[in-house]
Design a protein around this motif. Structure first.
Motif, PDB file in Angstrom:
ATOM      1  N   TRP A 247      90.419  44.637  56.281  1.00  0.00           N
ATOM      2  CA  TRP A 247      91.290  45.532  57.025  1.00  0.00           C
ATOM      3  C   TRP A 247      92.689  44.959  57.262  1.00  0.00           C
ATOM      4  O   TRP A 247      93.566  45.678  57.743  1.00  0.00           O
ATOM      5  CB  TRP A 247      90.656  45.873  58.380  1.00  0.00           C
ATOM      6  CG  TRP A 247      89.261  46.387  58.257  1.00  0.00           C
ATOM      7  CD1 TRP A 247      88.105  45.682  58.363  1.00  0.00           C
ATOM      8  CD2 TRP A 247      88.873  47.739  57.974  1.00  0.00           C
ATOM      9  NE1 TRP A 247      87.014  46.485  58.178  1.00  0.00           N
ATOM     10  CE2 TRP A 247      87.455  47.767  57.940  1.00  0.00           C
ATOM     11  CE3 TRP A 247      89.581  48.922  57.760  1.00  0.00           C
ATOM     12  CZ2 TRP A 247      86.739  48.935  57.682  1.00  0.00           C
ATOM     13  CZ3 TRP A 247      88.856  50.096  57.511  1.00  0.00           C
ATOM     14  CH2 TRP A 247      87.466  50.094  57.478  1.00  0.00           C
ATOM     15  N   LEU A 248      92.890  43.700  56.954  1.00  0.00           N
ATOM     16  CA  LEU A 248      94.158  43.037  57.231  1.00  0.00           C
ATOM     17  C   LEU A 248      95.057  43.090  55.997  1.00  0.00           C
ATOM     18  O   LEU A 248      94.658  42.673  54.910  1.00  0.00           O
ATOM     19  CB  LEU A 248      93.925  41.580  57.645  1.00  0.00           C
ATOM     20  CG  LEU A 248      93.027  41.365  58.865  1.00  0.00           C
ATOM     21  CD1 LEU A 248      92.857  39.872  59.127  1.00  0.00           C
ATOM     22  CD2 LEU A 248      93.608  42.058  60.097  1.00  0.00           C
ATOM     23  N   LEU A 249      96.263  43.593  56.169  1.00  0.00           N
ATOM     24  CA  LEU A 249      97.188  43.716  55.041  1.00  0.00           C
ATOM     25  C   LEU A 249      97.508  42.359  54.431  1.00  0.00           C
ATOM     26  O   LEU A 249      97.635  42.230  53.210  1.00  0.00           O
ATOM     27  CB  LEU A 249      98.483  44.396  55.509  1.00  0.00           C
ATOM     28  CG  LEU A 249      99.595  44.544  54.464  1.00  0.00           C
ATOM     29  CD1 LEU A 249      99.121  45.406  53.301  1.00  0.00           C
ATOM     30  CD2 LEU A 249     100.845  45.133  55.094  1.00  0.00           C
ATOM     31  N   THR A 250      97.618  41.326  55.253  1.00  0.00           N
ATOM     32  CA  THR A 250      98.035  40.015  54.764  1.00  0.00           C
ATOM     33  C   THR A 250      96.908  39.211  54.121  1.00  0.00           C
ATOM     34  O   THR A 250      97.172  38.162  53.529  1.00  0.00           O
ATOM     35  CB  THR A 250      98.616  39.186  55.926  1.00  0.00           C
ATOM     36  OG1 THR A 250      97.614  39.050  56.952  1.00  0.00           O
ATOM     37  CG2 THR A 250      99.835  39.868  56.523  1.00  0.00           C
ATOM     38  N   SER A 251      95.683  39.677  54.230  1.00  0.00           N
ATOM     39  CA  SER A 251      94.559  38.875  53.754  1.00  0.00           C
ATOM     40  C   SER A 251      94.555  38.701  52.236  1.00  0.00           C
ATOM     41  O   SER A 251      93.950  37.768  51.721  1.00  0.00           O
ATOM     42  CB  SER A 251      93.230  39.498  54.200  1.00  0.00           C
ATOM     43  OG  SER A 251      93.071  40.782  53.629  1.00  0.00           O
ATOM     44  N   GLY A 252      95.226  39.566  51.508  1.00  0.00           N
ATOM     45  CA  GLY A 252      95.250  39.451  50.048  1.00  0.00           C
ATOM     46  C   GLY A 252      96.536  38.910  49.487  1.00  0.00           C
ATOM     47  O   GLY A 252      96.740  38.919  48.262  1.00  0.00           O
ATOM     48  N   TRP A 253      97.428  38.415  50.343  1.00  0.00           N
ATOM     49  CA  TRP A 253      98.735  37.993  49.858  1.00  0.00           C
ATOM     50  C   TRP A 253      98.698  36.687  49.068  1.00  0.00           C
ATOM     51  O   TRP A 253      99.673  36.345  48.409  1.00  0.00           O
ATOM     52  CB  TRP A 253      99.716  37.885  51.025  1.00  0.00           C
ATOM     53  CG  TRP A 253     100.203  39.237  51.458  1.00  0.00           C
ATOM     54  CD1 TRP A 253      99.833  40.434  50.941  1.00  0.00           C
ATOM     55  CD2 TRP A 253     101.158  39.534  52.476  1.00  0.00           C
ATOM     56  NE1 TRP A 253     100.476  41.471  51.576  1.00  0.00           N
ATOM     57  CE2 TRP A 253     101.293  40.942  52.524  1.00  0.00           C
ATOM     58  CE3 TRP A 253     101.890  38.760  53.361  1.00  0.00           C
ATOM     59  CZ2 TRP A 253     102.153  41.587  53.422  1.00  0.00           C
ATOM     60  CZ3 TRP A 253     102.747  39.390  54.252  1.00  0.00           C
ATOM     61  CH2 TRP A 253     102.882  40.787  54.283  1.00  0.00           C
ATOM     62  N   ALA A 254      97.613  35.957  49.136  1.00  0.00           N
ATOM     63  CA  ALA A 254      97.488  34.744  48.322  1.00  0.00           C
ATOM     64  C   ALA A 254      97.060  35.063  46.897  1.00  0.00           C
ATOM     65  O   ALA A 254      96.984  34.158  46.059  1.00  0.00           O
ATOM     66  CB  ALA A 254      96.492  33.788  48.966  1.00  0.00           C
ATOM     67  N   ALA A 255      96.789  36.342  46.604  1.00  0.00           N
ATOM     68  CA  ALA A 255      96.309  36.719  45.268  1.00  0.00           C
ATOM     69  C   ALA A 255      97.377  36.564  44.202  1.00  0.00           C
ATOM     70  O   ALA A 255      97.063  36.607  43.009  1.00  0.00           O
ATOM     71  CB  ALA A 255      95.807  38.163  45.288  1.00  0.00           C
ATOM     72  N   SER A 256      98.637  36.385  44.594  1.00  0.00           N
ATOM     73  CA  SER A 256      99.696  36.216  43.590  1.00  0.00           C
ATOM     74  C   SER A 256      99.467  34.970  42.746  1.00  0.00           C
ATOM     75  O   SER A 256      99.892  34.906  41.584  1.00  0.00           O
ATOM     76  CB  SER A 256     101.061  36.140  44.276  1.00  0.00           C
ATOM     77  OG  SER A 256     101.074  35.096  45.240  1.00  0.00           O
ATOM     78  N   ALA A 257      98.788  33.958  43.303  1.00  0.00           N
ATOM     79  CA  ALA A 257      98.494  32.743  42.540  1.00  0.00           C
ATOM     80  C   ALA A 257      97.541  33.027  41.381  1.00  0.00           C
ATOM     81  O   ALA A 257      97.477  32.237  40.425  1.00  0.00           O
ATOM     82  CB  ALA A 257      97.910  31.677  43.457  1.00  0.00           C
ATOM     83  N   ASP A 258      96.817  34.145  41.442  1.00  0.00           N
ATOM     84  CA  ASP A 258      95.897  34.482  40.350  1.00  0.00           C
ATOM     85  C   ASP A 258      96.646  34.741  39.047  1.00  0.00           C
ATOM     86  O   ASP A 258      96.047  34.675  37.968  1.00  0.00           O
ATOM     87  CB  ASP A 258      95.069  35.717  40.720  1.00  0.00           C
ATOM     88  CG  ASP A 258      94.069  35.429  41.824  1.00  0.00           C
ATOM     89  OD1 ASP A 258      93.813  34.238  42.092  1.00  0.00           O
ATOM     90  OD2 ASP A 258      93.552  36.385  42.423  1.00  0.00           O
ATOM     91  N   ALA A 259      97.936  35.047  39.143  1.00  0.00           N
ATOM     92  CA  ALA A 259      98.715  35.283  37.930  1.00  0.00           C
ATOM     93  C   ALA A 259      98.857  34.031  37.095  1.00  0.00           C
ATOM     94  O   ALA A 259      99.231  34.102  35.917  1.00  0.00           O
ATOM     95  CB  ALA A 259     100.101  35.825  38.294  1.00  0.00           C
ATOM     96  N   LEU A 260      98.570  32.875  37.675  1.00  0.00           N
ATOM     97  CA  LEU A 260      98.667  31.606  36.957  1.00  0.00           C
ATOM     98  C   LEU A 260      97.293  31.103  36.527  1.00  0.00           C
ATOM     99  O   LEU A 260      97.128  29.910  36.269  1.00  0.00           O
ATOM    100  CB  LEU A 260      99.363  30.562  37.833  1.00  0.00           C
ATOM    101  CG  LEU A 260     100.827  30.851  38.139  1.00  0.00           C
ATOM    102  CD1 LEU A 260     101.391  29.814  39.101  1.00  0.00           C
ATOM    103  CD2 LEU A 260     101.654  30.903  36.867  1.00  0.00           C
ATOM    104  N   ARG A 261      96.327  31.980  36.467  1.00  0.00           N
ATOM    105  CA  ARG A 261      94.999  31.616  35.987  1.00  0.00           C
ATOM    106  C   ARG A 261      94.727  32.321  34.659  1.00  0.00           C
ATOM    107  O   ARG A 261      95.282  33.385  34.365  1.00  0.00           O
ATOM    108  CB  ARG A 261      93.937  31.970  37.024  1.00  0.00           C
ATOM    109  CG  ARG A 261      94.203  31.344  38.386  1.00  0.00           C
ATOM    110  CD  ARG A 261      93.063  31.580  39.361  1.00  0.00           C
ATOM    111  NE  ARG A 261      93.424  31.127  40.700  1.00  0.00           N
ATOM    112  CZ  ARG A 261      93.357  29.873  41.113  1.00  0.00           C
ATOM    113  NH1 ARG A 261      92.940  28.933  40.279  1.00  0.00           N
ATOM    114  NH2 ARG A 261      93.708  29.546  42.345  1.00  0.00           N
TER     115      ARG A 261
END
Length: 284
Positions: free
Chosen positions: A235-249
């Motif tokens: 439910w938290l908007l900020t909880s997925g903001w670390a997903a940008s690092a997935d672009a480097l996988r």
């Protein structure tokens, strides 16, 4: 006096609606003419440059994580800069734009004229939301473009990118990952802007909007860091903001990016819906 003259004198004036394209262009000009917008974009351009200079001064010993991945991989710099800026600086810029869009107009007494103009209140909400989206897009583009240039000229590299998974990406694919992160960040900022617009429609004080948005993001971050409250994560908007690092996988995992995008769309719909309802009921 003839009947036709009487009818002409008693006829009500016809309200004409301004073309949507002209309204959007006027909003963009109004946004870009604000000195704070230009200063803000200039400061965003400095972020990737400062990160690149810091890595070079540190003799490429930047540690682990995204910042460590920038060393020797110049095209990682824009992704790292966008990820760091998304935590606070980019939402601050979007909140400022949303605060000026409605609350700022109300504090200066110009909102009354906009509400009385033959524009339509729903169209007015759309125009204001478009202005906020323009600010978000420009801010992200500045960081991404300057990040690519600074990464290439200052950090350097072979034109290829070593991912966090240990594989190597070509220049074209690396630039595609940068573009993907940039579009994803714009989507997250659009959700922040929609909520900020809803708050802006409830007050005449722009600082209230800034305090509410930034306070909410801080609270979301704190709640997301408490293990006992893991059930709140969806439910938290900020909880997925670390997903940008997935672009480097490699291969590229789309689960985190997709979930955070759907969450942002929900916040976007709620924010714009609340803004539209409030503006429809607001007294001129």
């Amino acid at each position: 006096m003839s009947t036709s003259l009487v009818e002409r004198d008693t006829a009500q004036p016809t309200r004409t609606t301004a073309p949507l394209g002209r309204l959007l262009a006027a909003e963009v000009r109004w946004v870009l003419r604000r000195p704070r917008t230009l200063v803000m974009l200039g400061l965003f351009a400095l972020i990737p440059i400062l990160i690149a200079v810091g890595i070079v001064i540190a003799d490429r010993q930047a540690g682990g994580g995204l910042i460590g991945a920038v060393a020797g991989n110049g095209l990682v710099l824009p992704i790292a800069a966008l990820t760091l800026s998304l935590t606070l600086l980019l939402p601050l810029a979007v909140a400022m734009a949303a605060a000026d869009a409605i609350a700022g107009e109300a504090s200066h007494g110009t909102l009354r004229g906009l509400l009385l103009a033959p524009v339509g209140r729903l169209r007015l909400v759309g125009v204001k939301a478009f202005g906020v989206l323009v600010v978000a897009t420009l801010a992200v583009l500045v960081i991404a473009v300057v990040g690519v240039l600074a990464g290439t000229l200052i950090v350097g590299g072979s034109g290829q990118v070593v991912t966090l998974s240990g594989t190597t990406l070509g220049t074209g694919e690396a630039l595609g990952r940068v573009a993907l992160v940039a579009v994803w960040v714009v989507g997250q900022l659009a959700a922040v802007g929609a909520i900020a617009l809803a708050i802006s429609s409830l007050t005449e004080h722009p600082l209230v909007v800034l305090a509410s948005v930034l306070g909410g993001l801080i609270v979301f971050g704190v709640l997301g860091a408490i293990p006992a409250l893991d059930w709140l994560q969806p439910w938290l908007l900020t909880s997925g903001w670390a997903a940008s690092a997935d672009a480097l996988r490699d291969p590229l995992p789309l689960g985190g990016l997709g979930e955070s995008t759907l969450r942002a769309l929900c916040y976007l719909a709620i924010g714009l819906g609340l803004t539209a309802v409030r503006m429809q009921r607001r007294d001129a």
